[in-house]
Design a protein around this motif. Structure first.
Motif, short mmCIF file in Angstrom:
data_model
loop_
_atom_site.label_atom_id
_atom_site.label_comp_id
_atom_site.label_asym_id
_atom_site.label_seq_id
_atom_site.Cartn_x
_atom_site.Cartn_y
_atom_site.Cartn_z
N VAL A 1 22.09 40.60 35.38
CA VAL A 1 23.02 39.50 34.84
C VAL A 1 22.19 38.47 34.72
O VAL A 1 21.56 37.95 35.57
CB VAL A 1 24.31 39.23 35.71
CG1 VAL A 1 25.10 38.18 35.02
CG2 VAL A 1 25.04 40.45 35.94
N ALA A 2 21.94 37.78 33.29
CA ALA A 2 21.21 36.58 33.09
C ALA A 2 21.98 35.31 34.01
O ALA A 2 23.17 35.42 34.04
CB ALA A 2 21.15 36.28 31.70
N PRO A 3 21.25 34.37 34.33
CA PRO A 3 21.82 33.49 35.15
C PRO A 3 22.78 32.45 34.13
O PRO A 3 22.53 32.31 32.97
CB PRO A 3 20.59 32.31 35.01
CG PRO A 3 19.09 33.28 35.19
CD PRO A 3 19.77 34.53 34.17
N GLY A 4 23.77 32.34 34.74
CA GLY A 4 24.83 31.56 34.09
C GLY A 4 25.99 32.60 33.28
O GLY A 4 26.94 32.03 32.65
N GLN A 5 25.65 33.64 33.26
CA GLN A 5 26.25 34.79 32.59
C GLN A 5 27.10 35.72 33.53
O GLN A 5 26.62 35.67 35.00
CB GLN A 5 25.34 35.88 31.65
CG GLN A 5 24.76 34.86 30.42
CD GLN A 5 25.30 34.14 29.59
OE1 GLN A 5 26.23 34.70 29.06
NE2 GLN A 5 25.27 32.88 29.52
N GLU A 6 27.83 36.63 33.00
CA GLU A 6 28.76 37.43 33.88
C GLU A 6 29.01 38.70 33.00
O GLU A 6 29.00 38.73 31.91
CB GLU A 6 30.02 36.84 34.13
CG GLU A 6 30.87 36.35 33.20
CD GLU A 6 32.26 35.67 33.88
OE1 GLU A 6 33.37 35.93 33.08
OE2 GLU A 6 32.17 34.91 34.72
N VAL A 7 29.02 39.72 34.06
CA VAL A 7 29.43 41.04 33.33
C VAL A 7 30.55 41.47 33.92
O VAL A 7 30.89 41.43 35.02
CB VAL A 7 28.25 42.04 33.73
CG1 VAL A 7 28.58 43.51 33.08
CG2 VAL A 7 27.01 41.73 32.72
N LYS B 1 42.51 50.23 35.76
CA LYS B 1 43.40 49.23 36.32
C LYS B 1 42.33 48.50 37.52
O LYS B 1 42.96 47.57 38.10
CB LYS B 1 44.34 49.86 37.12
CG LYS B 1 45.61 50.42 36.44
CD LYS B 1 46.48 51.37 37.10
CE LYS B 1 47.70 51.60 36.02
NZ LYS B 1 48.73 52.40 37.13
N ARG B 2 41.14 48.86 37.44
CA ARG B 2 40.12 48.14 38.49
C ARG B 2 39.03 47.38 37.65
O ARG B 2 38.14 48.07 37.20
CB ARG B 2 39.76 48.96 39.59
CG ARG B 2 40.63 49.62 40.50
CD ARG B 2 40.20 49.97 41.91
NE ARG B 2 39.64 49.28 42.85
CZ ARG B 2 40.37 48.42 43.42
NH1 ARG B 2 41.61 48.42 43.50
NH2 ARG B 2 39.68 47.69 44.42
N HIS B 3 39.20 46.21 37.95
CA HIS B 3 38.29 45.41 37.14
C HIS B 3 37.71 44.29 38.02
O HIS B 3 38.26 43.67 38.93
CB HIS B 3 38.97 44.45 35.79
CG HIS B 3 39.62 45.65 35.12
ND1 HIS B 3 38.76 46.23 34.04
CD2 HIS B 3 40.70 45.93 35.05
CE1 HIS B 3 39.69 46.97 33.41
NE2 HIS B 3 41.05 46.87 34.04
N GLY B 4 36.40 43.69 37.78
CA GLY B 4 35.79 42.91 38.51
C GLY B 4 34.67 42.30 37.87
O GLY B 4 34.31 42.60 36.95
N ILE B 5 34.14 41.21 38.42
CA ILE B 5 32.94 40.20 37.79
C ILE B 5 31.92 40.23 38.34
O ILE B 5 31.72 40.04 39.54
CB ILE B 5 33.31 38.88 37.46
CG1 ILE B 5 34.83 38.53 36.72
CG2 ILE B 5 32.29 37.97 36.77
CD1 ILE B 5 34.89 39.42 35.30
N LEU B 6 30.59 40.70 37.70
CA LEU B 6 29.38 40.51 38.21
C LEU B 6 28.54 39.55 37.69
O LEU B 6 28.56 39.08 36.65
CB LEU B 6 28.52 41.90 38.07
CG LEU B 6 29.21 42.99 38.50
CD1 LEU B 6 28.29 44.40 37.85
CD2 LEU B 6 29.44 43.25 39.92
#
Length: 409
Positions: A389-395, A402-407
């Motif tokens: 993940v690039a700095p300041g970005q998110e994936v 039904k299962r989601h998260g942020i990297l």
């Protein structure tokens, strides 16, 4: 129509809490005459209780709602021994400091469900180490031990299970049922407690306590158990795909708690609304009658009401908003679980496990090859995939629908 006359038993019956009672008529009569102090015991083996404990917590809430006094008994003493009920193995011993820390943490959850204070129907929390820790061994054997036969103790399922499986049961654990029986007697003598409640697996232990008070003091006390709460698929209440559903936010984010209820099987919605929310019975009847995609309205009502009780109204609103953003808008809401994977990144299986979606990297690899995993909405089927993940970005990481998260970096 319920045959019960007291508000207490009518309420418990209407909402599906009653499985077994030692003397239904006697308890019904007592609950009409006086405030009945009733207790449930909880072990302090972790810093949080989980959804599997929730029906017992709600029993205490219903007791208070019906004008009676809830007594929360924390097993500071019995946790040092370990309840063998339903266990195959000897429990690991905890230090005194760990037990005290767990009790302090667990209390914070109870404060959302019960009103504590000094009033006649205010809840109180006590620690059974306060009295069990004072008992001399010989005094205990003389006073209490004579009322328990080994023949009877060997007949209990918790003991038979271990013996049949040739798993060791220590003499320490064998004494658990004696101490739990003594708890009930002590609470009756010191606090006027006349009722012990718990899950159906505690029936034998509860009956022991009822009999002990009758034999030692000629006082009638009462026992009541709830049915074993299972989900429609047969699995135990309190477990999800990624492990225990903890009541404390420190152990499980608000969104995951909300999502557990949102994912309820269609067949369980009505039962769970009655057991785990304060919604009126006529509103529950309306919700559980919904069919097709409309049943989602009932599931959201369940998730909101159950989360508001345990985590607060704001947590419920925020979780629902996050779900709407995530599912309806295809975005990523504020409440999704997040994981920082650093500038160097992380393998996709490791990310799935670290964020709590899978139990192991092996399970994660299987899910990836099955096509159940997506990054920013795109399927990924190669278990060797590295995520950066690039700095300041998110994936956005998704497992199934039904299962989601942020990297993040």
């Amino acid at each position: 129509m319920s045959a019960y006359k007291s508000d207490l038993l009518r309420l418990l019956d209407e909402r599906g809490y009653i499985h077994q009672q030692t003397d239904a008529e006697g308890l019904d009569a007592l609950a009409q005459k006086q405030v009945v102090p009733g207790y449930v015991g909880f072990d302090a083996t972790a810093p949080s209780l989980h959804v599997g404990n929730l029906v017992s917590i709600m029993l205490l809430r219903r007791l208070q709602q019906a004008g009676h006094k809830p007594v929360v008994v924390m097993g500071g003493g019995t946790t040092r021994i370990g309840d063998p009920t339903g266990k195959d193995e000897v429990r690991k011993m905890l230090t005194d400091d760990a037990i005290e820390g767990n009790i302090a943490s667990i209390r914070t959850a109870f404060e959302r469900f019960l009103k504590f204070g000094d009033g006649p129907t205010d809840a109180v929390m006590v620690n059974n180490h306060d009295w069990l820790g004072q008992l001399g061994y010989i005094e205990m054997l003389q006073k209490v031990g004579t009322h328990f036969t080994v023949n009877r103790m060997l007949s209990f399922d918790s003991v038979k299970l271990r013996l049949e499986r040739e798993q060791p049961m220590t003499f320490l654990e064998f004494n658990y049922m004696i101490l739990q029986g003594y708890d009930f007697r002590h609470l009756c003598q010191e606090m006027g407690v006349r009722l012990q409640m718990g899950g159906s697996d505690q029936w034998g232990n509860i009956v022991n306590g009822v009999e002990l008070s009758r034999r030692m003091d000629a006082i009638e006390v009462f026992g009541l158990t709830t049915p074993l709460i299972t989900k429609a698929d047969g699995s135990k209440m309190g477990k999800s795909v990624s492990g225990a559903v903890w009541l404390n936010e420190a152990q499980l984010p608000n969104y995951d708690y909300w999502q557990f209820w949102r994912n309820t099987d269609d067949r369980d919605v009505g039962k769970f609304l009655r057991l785990f929310t304060d919604l009126p019975i006529d509103e529950i009847a309306r919700l559980e009658a919904l069919e097709g995609s409309d049943i989602n309205e009932a599931k959201i009502a369940l998730a909101n009401a159950a989360t508001a009780l345990c985590r607060g109204e704001e947590a419920a609103r925020s979780a629902e908003a996050t779900a709407q953003q995530t599912f309806a808008g295809g975005g990523a809401g504020d409440d999704l679980p997040a994981l920082s994977i650093g500038a160097e990144g992380l393998s996709l299986p490791a990310a799935l496990t670290a964020i709590g979606f899978t139990q192991s990297n092996g399970e994660a690899k299987r899910k990836i090859t099955e096509g159940a995993v997506k990054l920013d909405g795109e399927p990924v089927t190669d278990p060797a995939t590295m995520v950066t993940v690039a700095p300041g970005q998110e994936v956005k990481l998704s497992l199934g629908k039904k299962r989601h998260g942020i990297l993040t970096a």
